[in-house]
Scaffold this motif. Structure first.
Motif, PDB file in Angstrom:
ATOM      1  N   ASP A  44       1.019   0.918   6.158  1.00  0.00           N
ATOM      2  CA  ASP A  44       0.084   0.478   7.101  1.00  0.00           C
ATOM      3  C   ASP A  44      -0.838  -0.604   6.556  1.00  0.00           C
ATOM      4  O   ASP A  44      -1.373  -1.652   7.651  1.00  0.00           O
ATOM      5  N   VAL A  45      -0.351  -1.459   5.175  1.00  0.00           N
ATOM      6  CA  VAL A  45      -1.415  -1.977   4.865  1.00  0.00           C
ATOM      7  C   VAL A  45      -0.168  -3.664   5.191  1.00  0.00           C
ATOM      8  O   VAL A  45      -0.363  -4.525   4.885  1.00  0.00           O
ATOM      9  N   TYR A  46       1.012  -3.200   4.809  1.00  0.00           N
ATOM     10  CA  TYR A  46       2.169  -4.657   4.548  1.00  0.00           C
ATOM     11  C   TYR A  46       3.066  -4.280   5.410  1.00  0.00           C
ATOM     12  O   TYR A  46       4.010  -5.340   5.089  1.00  0.00           O
ATOM     13  N   GLY A  65      -2.428  -2.198   9.389  1.00  0.00           N
ATOM     14  CA  GLY A  65      -4.034  -1.563   9.188  1.00  0.00           C
ATOM     15  C   GLY A  65      -5.136  -0.806   9.049  1.00  0.00           C
ATOM     16  O   GLY A  65      -5.937  -0.755   9.206  1.00  0.00           O
ATOM     17  N   ILE A  84      -6.883   0.666   7.056  1.00  0.00           N
ATOM     18  CA  ILE A  84      -8.230   0.628   6.372  1.00  0.00           C
ATOM     19  C   ILE A  84      -9.062  -0.004   7.514  1.00  0.00           C
ATOM     20  O   ILE A  84      -9.935   0.319   6.754  1.00  0.00           O
ATOM     21  N   VAL A 119      -8.818  -5.809   7.236  1.00  0.00           N
ATOM     22  CA  VAL A 119      -8.046  -5.679   7.759  1.00  0.00           C
ATOM     23  C   VAL A 119      -7.183  -6.512   5.683  1.00  0.00           C
ATOM     24  O   VAL A 119      -6.632  -6.490   4.806  1.00  0.00           O
ATOM     25  N   ARG A 162      -6.863  -6.649   2.549  1.00  0.00           N
ATOM     26  CA  ARG A 162      -5.323  -6.578   1.506  1.00  0.00           C
ATOM     27  C   ARG A 162      -5.154  -7.237   0.470  1.00  0.00           C
ATOM     28  O   ARG A 162      -4.376  -7.122  -0.533  1.00  0.00           O
ATOM     29  N   TYR A 173      -6.290  -5.200  -2.568  1.00  0.00           N
ATOM     30  CA  TYR A 173      -5.119  -4.808  -3.162  1.00  0.00           C
ATOM     31  C   TYR A 173      -4.324  -6.109  -3.689  1.00  0.00           C
ATOM     32  O   TYR A 173      -4.156  -5.255  -4.964  1.00  0.00           O
ATOM     33  N   ARG A 180      -0.270  -2.849  -4.936  1.00  0.00           N
ATOM     34  CA  ARG A 180       1.108  -2.406  -3.373  1.00  0.00           C
ATOM     35  C   ARG A 180       2.626  -2.652  -4.611  1.00  0.00           C
ATOM     36  O   ARG A 180       3.480  -1.997  -4.482  1.00  0.00           O
TER      37      ARG A 180
END
Length: 324
Positions: A213-215, A226, A229, A268, A272, A275, A281
């Protein structure tokens, strides 16, 4: 042996044949609707493959496998109401297309029909399956309640989150494999290994969903990257970030979490970046690998001919390597 693709086609054909009931139409049409929306069907497919590890007569697991899928979709129908979700697999959710009361009642019938499908199991194994199914169903509800509890908390720990996803999503995959083993005639040690394999794989899959969902690649992920987020959803990544962040990183993260108006793309990218600075990650990928490795180890330890395990092992490898 029948391949996973062949099993999936047979399973899909059987699911499409089910009517669940006819009258009143308002009660049963929503069930046919949500079951027609598709999905990966990997839970019932893994039931069939687990059965085929121990017997050539995998067909006797066809209806019980469908019970897993019907139960899964029942939970989705009710979850969508609780989440006020407008879409499910790109289509209107049942409570949006009809209304919440119909979605509640149709979901109730789905649970009943799941039990009907389980009744196809041989009598000497039925009681054991029903006991395990009831335990699993209760745990899924416990996980959903924990997930709702977390919505109003900012002190959720990694351990609490892992417990929640184990209950909400992973135990059903464990049960799907365990039941396949029971139907196929596997011994107690083997069914325990199948269950543990499914639970660990399930946790790995959910953590991978959090990560993608993020990467993830938007072209492959199938939904907005994203989204978690943007919604301040408490995923594994956010929980780790909240535990690790200090100084400027903490101030920036708190600011983005508190903001009610913001540019989605900017938020986002900023979160990210936080993070990335905290090593979230890499840590998440390490956790995913650990859970998948434990799951594979359980499958490797099954005392069965390698040729009988190859389709199950290969299919699980495909799931692990997915990018959507």
């Amino acid at each position: 042996m029948t391949t996973p693709d062949q099993l999936l086609q047979i399973l899909q054909n059987e699911i499409e044949k089910n009517s669940y009931g006819e009258h009143p139409i308002e009660l049963y049409e929503p069930i046919r609707y949500i079951m027609s929306l598709g999905g990966k069907r990997f839970r019932p497919l893994m039931t069939l493959m687990a059965t085929s590890v121990y017997t050539d007569d995998w067909q006797k697991a066809l209806k019980p496998a469908q019970a897993v899928e019907v139960f899964h979709n029942f939970t989705l129908m009710h979850d969508d109401i609780m989440d006020c979700a407008p879409l499910r697999r790109g289509k209107p959710t049942v409570h949006e297309k009809w209304n919440a009361n119909i979605a509640i009642l149709s979901g109730d019938v789905m649970l009943i029909r799941a039990y009907d499908l389980l009744l196809d199991i041989e009598s000497d194994r039925l009681r054991r399956v029903l006991q395990r199914f009831n335990q699993t169903a209760a745990e899924v509800c416990e996980g959903q309640q924990l997930d709702m509890n977390f919505e109003t908390r900012w002190d959720v720990t990694e351990a609490e989150y892992l417990t929640m996803i184990r209950l909400k999503t992973s135990v059903l995959l464990g049960f799907a494999l365990e039941m396949g083993g029971i139907i196929g005639g596997a011994d107690a040690q083997a069914t325990t290994l199948l269950y543990e394999a499914g639970v660990n794989m399930g946790i790995g899959f959910q953590l991978k969903d959090d990560l993608l969902d993020v990467y993830g690649d938007p072209a492959k992920f199938g939904k907005q990257v994203g989204g978690d987020i943007i919604a301040n959803k408490k995923t594994f990544l956010l929980i780790e970030a909240l535990e690790r962040a200090e100084g400027k990183a903490k101030a920036d993260l708190d600011q983005w979490l508190a903001s009610e108006t913001f540019d989605k793309v900017e938020k986002v990218a900023a979160v990210r970046g936080i993070y990335d600075s905290l090593g979230i990650r890499d840590f998440t990928e390490q956790k995913i690998s650990e859970y998948f490795a434990t799951g594979f180890d359980c499958l490797e330890r099954l005392e069965a001919e390698p040729s009988r395990k190859k389709h199950l092992m290969g299919f699980v490898h495909q799931l692990v390597e997915r990018e959507a």
